[in-house]
Design an enzyme around this catalytic site. Structure first.
Site, short mmCIF file in Angstrom:
data_model
loop_
_atom_site.label_atom_id
_atom_site.label_comp_id
_atom_site.label_asym_id
_atom_site.label_seq_id
_atom_site.Cartn_x
_atom_site.Cartn_y
_atom_site.Cartn_z
N LYS A 88 0.87 -1.27 -0.06
CA LYS A 88 0.06 -0.03 0.04
C LYS A 88 0.90 1.39 -0.17
CE LYS A 88 1.02 1.15 4.49
NZ LYS A 88 1.79 2.49 4.81
N ASP A 100 -2.82 -1.61 10.11
CA ASP A 100 -2.83 -1.71 8.63
C ASP A 100 -3.40 -3.11 8.06
OD1 ASP A 100 -1.72 0.82 8.29
OD2 ASP A 100 0.22 0.23 7.99
#
Length: 300
Positions: free
Chosen positions: A10, A137
């Site tokens: 990401k 996350d």
């Protein structure tokens, strides 16, 4: 019998950070974009839980039960009354300790793989709940695409994206500890009011329109000053990418990977070549996003 799950890296196109909470965490407005750098996590039945790893910088990955992939297997097994007796192999391609959620990706990948291997049929809500227990996350690594994370980043709202965004990522010569970067953020924030984190309307609109110029004007990372304070050389990498024609440059998450948004794939190739020749980073990769989250690619 084995199951392999592919899971993406990401980049944070916005990371707004609030003041430290009583529990030591920070409220965030964290806009995630999954990009096409992937780890693959393979789980196979075994006599006991074991973790192995291959790929770039795999020697830096912990192979004991502190590894998020191992913790994911233990968490799912515990909920189902199973023995987490699997061999987890991680084929790394996401930078290690690079601010691109490589460890979180491995946790999400192992969770999806174990669910498929064991036939536990966990709901998406249960998988996301386990992900949130593992780390801030990890839920996004499961979901992929683009999303706004609030709370610690684990409460996700899927975002509309109107096109593909092309990025260059420059990997640094050493890692940065996420907790250390947050501590430095707190130190730098002493004596001033830290505003509540809020997602940028301009940024969300730019994502929805698929407009790289508008996105470049709206990206932000409140952790970047802390990362630069701990790793001043990153400023040279950011400057080299801007000079090469990137639309914008920022530290990815807590760093030390730096991210450069470009107008298209050809521009990404040009910026990557210039960064590779600049002497300011260790390696350079290109990737586009958004891409899907954790996906079974073999077995099951």
């Amino acid at each position: 019998m084995s199951v392999t799950v592919r899971v993406p890296a990401k980049v944070n196109v916005q990371l707004a950070v609030g003041a430290a909470r009583a529990d030591g965490f920070h409220d965030l407005a964290n806009v995630f974009l999954a990009v096409g750098l992937h780890d693959e996590v393979t789980v196979t039945p075994a006599d006991e839980l074991r973790v192995t790893c291959s790929g770039p910088d795999s020697d830096q990955v912990p192979l004991d039960r502190t590894n998020l992939a191992a913790r994911a297997a233990i968490a799912l097994a515990g909920r189902r009354g199973l023995d987490a007796a699997v061999h987890i192999h991680i084929a790394k391609d996401i930078p290690v300790a690079g601010g691109m959620a490589g460890g979180s990706a491995d946790g999400a990948g192992a969770l999806v793989a174990c669910d498929a291997l064991w036939g536990t049929d966990a709901s998406r809500e249960e998988l996301l709940d386990i992900c949130a227990e593992l780390g801030s996350d990890v839920p996004f690594s499961l979901v992929g695409g683009a999303a706004l994370g609030t709370g610690r980043g684990e409460k996700l709202r899927t975002l509309e994206v109107g096109g593909s965004f092309h990025w260059v990522f420059a990997m640094a010569g050493r890692g940065l500890s996420t907790p250390a970067v947050f501590r430095e953020f707190d130190r730098l924030a002493q004596g001033r009011a830290v505003p509540e984190p809020v997602a940028s309307r301009d940024l969300l609109d730019a994502l929805a329109k698929g407009d790289p110029d508008a996105l470049a004007a709206a990206v932000s990372n409140d952790l970047q000053p802390a990362a630069l304070s701990l790793f001043p050389e990153l400023a040279d990498t950011l400057a080299a990418g801007r000079a090469a024609g990137a639309l914008t440059a920022l530290v990815s998450g807590s760093g030390p990977t730096t991210a450069f948004l470009t107008r298209d794939a050809a521009a990404a190739t040009k910026v990557a070549a210039a960064l590779g020749a600049s002497g300011t980073c260790r390696t350079v990769r290109t990737a586009a996003g958004p891409v899907p989250g954790a996906t079974v690619v073999a077995g099951a």
